[in-house]
Design a protein around this motif. Sequence first.
Motif, short mmCIF file in Angstrom:
data_model
loop_
_atom_site.label_atom_id
_atom_site.label_comp_id
_atom_site.label_asym_id
_atom_site.label_seq_id
_atom_site.Cartn_x
_atom_site.Cartn_y
_atom_site.Cartn_z
N GLU A 1 29.42 -26.18 18.91
CA GLU A 1 28.66 -25.08 19.53
C GLU A 1 28.44 -25.43 21.01
OE1 GLU A 1 27.24 -21.92 19.05
OE2 GLU A 1 26.60 -22.32 21.11
N GLN A 2 28.80 -24.49 21.88
CA GLN A 2 28.68 -24.76 23.32
C GLN A 2 27.23 -24.90 23.78
OE1 GLN A 2 30.17 -21.42 25.60
NE2 GLN A 2 28.80 -19.97 24.64
N HIS B 1 24.19 -17.06 21.34
CA HIS B 1 24.35 -15.67 21.80
C HIS B 1 23.20 -14.79 21.32
CE1 HIS B 1 28.99 -15.95 22.56
NE2 HIS B 1 28.27 -16.55 23.48
N PHE C 1 19.36 -3.65 14.28
CA PHE C 1 19.21 -2.33 13.65
C PHE C 1 19.64 -2.34 12.18
CE2 PHE C 1 23.60 -1.99 14.23
CZ PHE C 1 23.96 -2.07 15.57
N SER C 2 20.20 -3.46 11.74
CA SER C 2 20.42 -3.58 10.29
C SER C 2 19.26 -4.39 9.71
CB SER C 2 21.77 -4.24 9.99
OG SER C 2 21.88 -5.47 10.66
N ALA D 1 32.28 -11.53 15.20
CA ALA D 1 32.35 -10.50 16.25
C ALA D 1 33.66 -10.60 17.03
CB ALA D 1 31.15 -10.63 17.18
N LEU E 1 27.36 -7.98 10.73
CA LEU E 1 27.30 -9.30 10.09
C LEU E 1 27.82 -9.27 8.65
CD1 LEU E 1 23.84 -10.43 11.44
CD2 LEU E 1 26.05 -11.41 12.02
C1 LIG Z 1 22.42 -6.71 21.18
C2 LIG Z 1 23.17 -6.82 19.90
C3 LIG Z 1 22.61 -6.36 18.74
C4 LIG Z 1 23.30 -6.45 17.53
N1 LIG Z 1 22.70 -5.99 16.40
C5 LIG Z 1 23.33 -6.12 15.23
C6 LIG Z 1 22.70 -5.69 14.01
O1 LIG Z 1 21.63 -5.15 14.01
N2 LIG Z 1 23.37 -5.89 12.85
C7 LIG Z 1 24.60 -6.47 12.80
O2 LIG Z 1 25.13 -6.64 11.70
N3 LIG Z 1 25.23 -6.84 13.92
C8 LIG Z 1 24.63 -6.69 15.13
N4 LIG Z 1 25.27 -7.08 16.28
C9 LIG Z 1 26.69 -7.48 16.22
C10 LIG Z 1 26.96 -8.91 15.70
O3 LIG Z 1 26.56 -9.04 14.38
C11 LIG Z 1 26.34 -9.99 16.56
O4 LIG Z 1 26.99 -9.98 17.80
C12 LIG Z 1 26.44 -11.40 15.95
O5 LIG Z 1 25.76 -12.28 16.80
C13 LIG Z 1 27.88 -11.87 15.75
O6 LIG Z 1 27.86 -13.13 15.15
P1 LIG Z 1 29.04 -14.18 15.38
O7 LIG Z 1 28.63 -15.42 14.66
O8 LIG Z 1 30.34 -13.58 15.07
O9 LIG Z 1 29.08 -14.45 16.96
P2 LIG Z 1 27.97 -14.89 17.99
O10 LIG Z 1 26.60 -14.65 17.49
O11 LIG Z 1 28.37 -14.28 19.26
O12 LIG Z 1 28.13 -16.47 18.03
C14 LIG Z 1 29.17 -17.13 18.69
C15 LIG Z 1 28.73 -18.55 18.98
O13 LIG Z 1 29.85 -19.27 19.52
C16 LIG Z 1 29.41 -20.06 20.61
N5 LIG Z 1 30.57 -20.28 21.50
C17 LIG Z 1 31.20 -19.36 22.29
N6 LIG Z 1 32.24 -19.94 22.92
C18 LIG Z 1 32.29 -21.24 22.52
C19 LIG Z 1 33.14 -22.34 22.82
N7 LIG Z 1 34.17 -22.20 23.66
N8 LIG Z 1 32.91 -23.53 22.22
C20 LIG Z 1 31.85 -23.68 21.35
N9 LIG Z 1 31.01 -22.67 21.04
C21 LIG Z 1 31.23 -21.47 21.61
C22 LIG Z 1 28.32 -19.21 21.26
O14 LIG Z 1 27.47 -19.98 22.05
C23 LIG Z 1 27.63 -18.61 20.05
O15 LIG Z 1 26.58 -19.41 19.55
C24 LIG Z 1 24.60 -7.02 17.50
C25 LIG Z 1 25.16 -7.48 18.68
C26 LIG Z 1 24.47 -7.38 19.88
C27 LIG Z 1 25.12 -7.91 21.14
#
Ligand SMILES: Cc1cc2nc3c(=O)[nH]c(=O)nc-3n(C[C@H](O)[C@H](O)[C@H](O)COP(=O)(O)OP(=O)(O)OC[C@H]3O[C@@H](n4cnc5c(N)ncnc54)[C@H](O)[C@@H]3O)c2cc1C
Length: 410
Positions: free
Chosen positions: A35-36, A42, A52-53, A374, A385
Amino acid sequence: MATSPPRIAILGAGPIGLEAGLYARQLKLPYTIFEQGRIGEHVMRWGHVKLFSPFGMNTTSLGRKAVASTRLDPGFPADDQFVTGREHIERYLTPLAEVLRDRIKTESRVVSIGRAGLYKHEGVGDPARAKSPFVLVLREKQLERYEEADVILDCTGSYSHHRWLGPSGLLALGEAQAEPSIAYGLPDILGDVKRDYINKAILVIGAGYSAATTVCSLAKLSLEHNSTWTTWVSRSPQTQPLRRIPNDPLRERDKLAVSANLLATRDDDNVEYRANTVVEQIEVLQQNQGFRVMLRTGNQKKPLEVEKIIANVGYTPDRTIYRELQIHECYASFGPMKLAAALMGQKSNDCMKQVCHGPESLRNPEPNYFILGAKSFGRNAQFLLRLGFEQVRDVFTLITGDAKVDLYRA
Ligand SMILES: Cc1cc2nc3c(=O)[nH]c(=O)nc-3n(C[C@H](O)[C@H](O)[C@H](O)COP(=O)(O)OP(=O)(O)OC[C@H]3O[C@@H](n4cnc5c(N)ncnc54)[C@H](O)[C@@H]3O)c2cc1C
């Protein structure tokens, strides 16, 4: 694979990376999460925003069981409760990470990944590439090192990489110089950066739920501090910028769309909405005086001076990580091609109607490199999610070679 059992490198400790770690742990497979930043980095950055879910949809039976088995269990909110990103981290992701803590490396950034002894152009589409392990370049507190793995689960999301705010997704002229002074994303306007926005003239760009969140917060701020003024621009020709989903099952999302559309049409609460408008040029004024921007509405150009700019124009996946690998990307979304093609076949705009497309949709020409979460949707913002959790289940059927592995059902 180079070793058996395969060593799994999970990139990112967001909700999906952590879920993948939990799955690997349960299956007794060797894994490391890189994890960076911090756990849920994020989500933390937009932590003041309410999901919103509902909570029940953002968690899994596996995760809940793992958290409940520790003494850290903070007690879960009700399934139908809507919590903020920060609360989700506190109540779910942090205790989950605690369960996995000996396998998580925070402040460990994955810079790039290749195949030992193989270049990008060698063994094109050849499954034999899997015989060479992946080599990761990691950056940890300015030190760089290599690490090997047999399977990569790229769960790095896209929130760290914003898109440009100019016409057609291009840089607005001068945007690159102005970039450090522009807020791309969701600043906590009513919280820790409130002072920066009080009684300021602010330009907001975008027409999605993020822009709606930003504009609603600024309107609220203007009720207390009535010299706060927002100019909201969007390229959309509609007078109501947010497209509502008929009978939206996510009521929080619909409430937000209604509030933002009201602000746009009423020209009240110190918000002025300009449809069909793009930002062509940005000039940073001397001595922190803000910006002079050139707006274009149709063929008409009009200058505007503002003190702050917030760009809610979306995010884009970081493709540099896998530049030396054989990843087939969609030319429209930058998502992995197979999944992107399946998503394109879906008719509805509503992310609640999205379904998972099965294990095969996760495969890439590069064997054992899987993009989940994502990031797997590329620039498509409809990821939820619950879809990511299903991807985790699907990818482990590929890793184990056992199509029946389903820890959620078990
Ligand atoms: C404002 C907002 C609201 C949202 N609301 C909802 C909701 O209500 N319900 C829903 O289901 N979804 C929602 N989403 C969409 C989605 O579920 C989220 O974006 C969720 O955080 C995605 O999870 P993830 O684990 O795929 O990625 P992320 O949460 O983006 O996690 C990625 C991780 O990877 C790390 N990373 C990135 N690059 C590197 C690297 N090079 N090396 C090591 N680590 C790295 C980051 O620091 C981060 O911790 C929302 C998104 C946003 C932006």
